[in-house]
Design an enzyme around this catalytic site. Structure first.
Site, PDB file in Angstrom:
ATOM      1  N   HIS A  89       0.854  -0.878  -0.116  1.00 35.55           N
ATOM      2  CA  HIS A  89      -0.009   0.002  -0.066  1.00 35.55           C
ATOM      3  C   HIS A  89       0.950   1.956  -0.190  1.00 35.55           C
ATOM      4  O   HIS A  89       1.929   1.576   0.485  1.00 35.55           O
ATOM      5  CB  HIS A  89      -1.175  -0.125   1.460  1.00 35.55           C
ATOM      6  N   ASP A 194       7.106  -5.884   3.033  1.00 32.85           N
ATOM      7  CA  ASP A 194       6.233  -6.154   4.517  1.00 32.85           C
ATOM      8  C   ASP A 194       4.934  -6.324   4.037  1.00 32.85           C
ATOM      9  O   ASP A 194       4.333  -6.075   2.396  1.00 32.85           O
ATOM     10  CB  ASP A 194       6.362  -4.406   5.205  1.00 32.85           C
ATOM     11  N   GLU A 234       7.549 -10.932   5.922  1.00 32.62           N
ATOM     12  CA  GLU A 234       6.692 -11.057   6.822  1.00 32.62           C
ATOM     13  C   GLU A 234       5.699 -10.791   7.001  1.00 32.62           C
ATOM     14  O   GLU A 234       4.624 -10.490   5.798  1.00 32.62           O
ATOM     15  CB  GLU A 234       7.096  -9.367   6.774  1.00 32.62           C
ATOM     16  N   HIS A 291       7.974  -4.216  16.787  1.00 30.07           N
ATOM     17  CA  HIS A 291       7.293  -2.721  16.477  1.00 30.07           C
ATOM     18  C   HIS A 291       5.794  -3.039  16.438  1.00 30.07           C
ATOM     19  O   HIS A 291       4.673  -2.006  16.604  1.00 30.07           O
ATOM     20  CB  HIS A 291       7.414  -1.399  15.291  1.00 30.07           C
ATOM     21  N   ASP A 292       5.663  -4.204  16.016  1.00 27.61           N
ATOM     22  CA  ASP A 292       4.050  -4.458  16.217  1.00 27.61           C
ATOM     23  C   ASP A 292       4.015  -5.016  17.213  1.00 27.61           C
ATOM     24  O   ASP A 292       4.530  -5.521  18.310  1.00 27.61           O
ATOM     25  CB  ASP A 292       3.357  -5.969  15.038  1.00 27.61           C
ATOM     26  N   LEU A 342      -5.944  -7.699  15.028  1.00 25.81           N
ATOM     27  CA  LEU A 342      -6.445  -8.136  15.805  1.00 25.81           C
ATOM     28  C   LEU A 342      -6.012  -9.353  16.137  1.00 25.81           C
ATOM     29  O   LEU A 342      -6.234  -9.959  17.152  1.00 25.81           O
ATOM     30  CB  LEU A 342      -7.734  -8.611  15.547  1.00 25.81           C
ATOM     31  N   TYR A 343      -4.769  -9.747  15.514  1.00 25.48           N
ATOM     32  CA  TYR A 343      -4.837 -11.397  15.491  1.00 25.48           C
ATOM     33  C   TYR A 343      -3.382 -11.052  16.955  1.00 25.48           C
ATOM     34  O   TYR A 343      -2.509 -11.914  16.485  1.00 25.48           O
ATOM     35  CB  TYR A 343      -3.910 -12.427  15.027  1.00 25.48           C
TER      36      TYR A 343
END
Length: 490
Positions: A89, A194, A234, A291-292, A342-343
């Site tokens: 994106h 990514d 990733e 970072h996530d 949400l995971y």
């Protein structure tokens, strides 16, 4: 080839309070000799977008507030340097999409972006829409009216500020080619792909990790290799998918490892961990935190596929993290705090373990002994705790683990015994020759052993989770050196 040494994952500005040159000074000063490489998280314009740089307005430009391409080039002269190729994106604020907003289909950049009609030219049924896999609830399409008065449904896998790229179009291909070329020219030698699992969309599928996606990864990896760069995929998905992806790229992330280590420490049972390390890809990067958030889906079941952990074990894992963090993670996870993913559970790994120094070093030791090249996130390096102040300010769940540091905070953190112990583990991982040899794992129930052997040099980690005992045994010719993890805290 990437050096087989521990790497740092960091934002330039959030670790130093400054920019890329300050990061270089930190790596050459207080952290001299600690890391063999750096994953420099998005440094593109802007670094402070709605997704902390993963929504680039200009993917080919360094945000001038933190440095220049010359600074990137200089950092890559001393370290393996990884950068993110944001495959899926572009920001809705990009000049390309703004041109589309003005001119609609007459824009020179129209084909850069993916619309519903590109994939479903004959319309899409409710069943087809329901089948599409995405990491957040709701529709993956955002209706946007352009200057020509027409409304188009643009594909927005993550947020309406992140417009998906049509990677099959000539404009989309040229866009990503230009970014790859810029990386290659400036000493970036490792590319993190990514969100690559979402890049290919086909009608009648779930639009995630399709056979065509594997083919696309093959081609993208080959293209990067020709420019002298390695690729890292990733992808958060079922563990069997990671095994398959590993065959298509230079390296893949072992995202199953972090939840499995937590599970072992929470339940005093190593069975799932040992099972995974027996079959896990060897060409991987290992992480505990990034970072996530802490990925959960990677160890659990998916649809009709059994996981390394079952649904009940996953629920226990998540609830134990919440309990250990005094429910701070609950405030940053799931439907709370504007979450996209949400995971994942948003929490520092240190707080996920109840800020227990011994358990944290055991977790890091297992990571360093697992197959692959280890990466340590800057927050994890300094055993940072949940940043509830930043979370309250931004209402972005992942900010709980994206603190802003400075030289004073770093100097204070370096005095903590848990950080000193971690630095000793990193030094051991970087220097012992056996880590270039053969790996083996044994164990069941509350014990496991991770061992590396090269010729007469060997090193082994033995963990008894029930007794909370962990021992590193070095075999150098006829000499044996024992190091207790608990002693690293003294």
């Amino acid at each position: 080839m990437m050096r087989n040494k521990v790497q740092l994952i960091t934002y330039a500005d959030r670790i130093t309070g400054q920019g890329i040159s300050a990061l270089s000074n930190l790596l050459d000063g207080p952290l001299k000799g600690v890391f063999g490489g750096v994953h420099l998280l998005p440094f593109y314009n802007p670094i402070d977008g709605s997704d902390a740089g993963f929504d680039p307005i200009d993917h080919s430009a360094v945000d001038e507030r933190i440095g220049t391409w010359q600074d990137i080039h200089g950092l890559g002269e001393s370290y393996d340097l990884m950068a993110d190729l944001i495959v899926n994106h572009v920001s809705a604020q990009s000049f390309q999409f703004k041109d589309v907003l003005q001119q609609g289909e007459e824009s020179a950049y129209w084909d850069l972006f993916l619309t519903k009609e590109d994939v479903f030219p004959n319309g899409m049924s409710d069943v087809e829409q329901a089948a599409i896999y995405r990491p957040r609830p709701g529709s993956c399409f955002t209706p946007i009216t352009c200057g020509n008065g027409k409304t188009y449904e643009f594909w927005t896998t993550f947020t309406d500020n992140q417009i998906d790229i049509n990677v099959k179009s000539a404009t989309g291909i040229e866009y990503l080619d230009n970014v790859l070329a810029k990386f290659s020219e400036n000493n970036v030698n490792i590319i993190r792909l990514d969100a690559a699992g979402y890049a290919i969309k086909e009608a009648g599928t779930n639009c995630f990790m399709l056979d065509q996606t594997f083919d696309y990864l093959d081609k993208l990896s080959a293209q990067a290799n020709q420019l002298g760069m390695e690729t890292i995929a990733e992808i958060h998905s079922h563990y069997q998918t990671q095994v398959e992806v590993a065959k298509r790229v230079n390296m893949v992330y072992d995202f199953a490892l972090p939840p499995l280590i937590l599970h072992s420490l929470f339940t005093n049972n190593a069975d799932a961990l040992v099972q995974w390390l027996t079959i896990s890809p060897r060409n991987c990067l290992t992480v505990l935190d990034t970072h996530d958030g802490i990925g959960i889906i990677d160890a659990g079941p998916m649809a009709d596929k059994a996981g390394l952990l079952n649904a009940a074990q996953i629920d226990n894992l998540v609830e134990t993290i919440h309990a250990n963090s005094n429910n701070q993670s609950r405030q940053a996870t799931g439907a709370a705090a504007s979450n996209v993913d949400l995971y994942q559970v948003n929490c520092t790994y240190y707080n996920a373990l109840g800020a227990n120094d011994f358990d944290y070093l055991v977790a890091r030791a297992i990571q360093f002994f697992a197959p692959g090249v280890p990466q340590v996130y800057y927050g994890g390096l300094f055993a940072c705790e949940n940043d509830m102040e930043l979370l309250a300010k931004s209402n972005v769940g992942r900010d709980i683990n994206r603190p802003y540091l400075d030289a004073d905070i770093i100097a204070q953190s370096l005095t903590k015994s848990v950080v000193q112990g971690l630095l000793k583990l990193i030094a051991m991982r970087n220097t012992h020759s056996a880590f270039n040899g053969e790996f083996s794992v044994t164990g069941s129930e509350n014990c496991c052993s991770l061992k590396w052997q090269q010729a007469k040099q060997g090193i082994e980690l033995k963990v008894n989770f029930a007794r909370r005992e962990a021992l590193i045994i070095e075999h150098n010719d006829n000499e044996q050196i024992l190091t207790s993890i608990s002693d690293l805290l003294n």
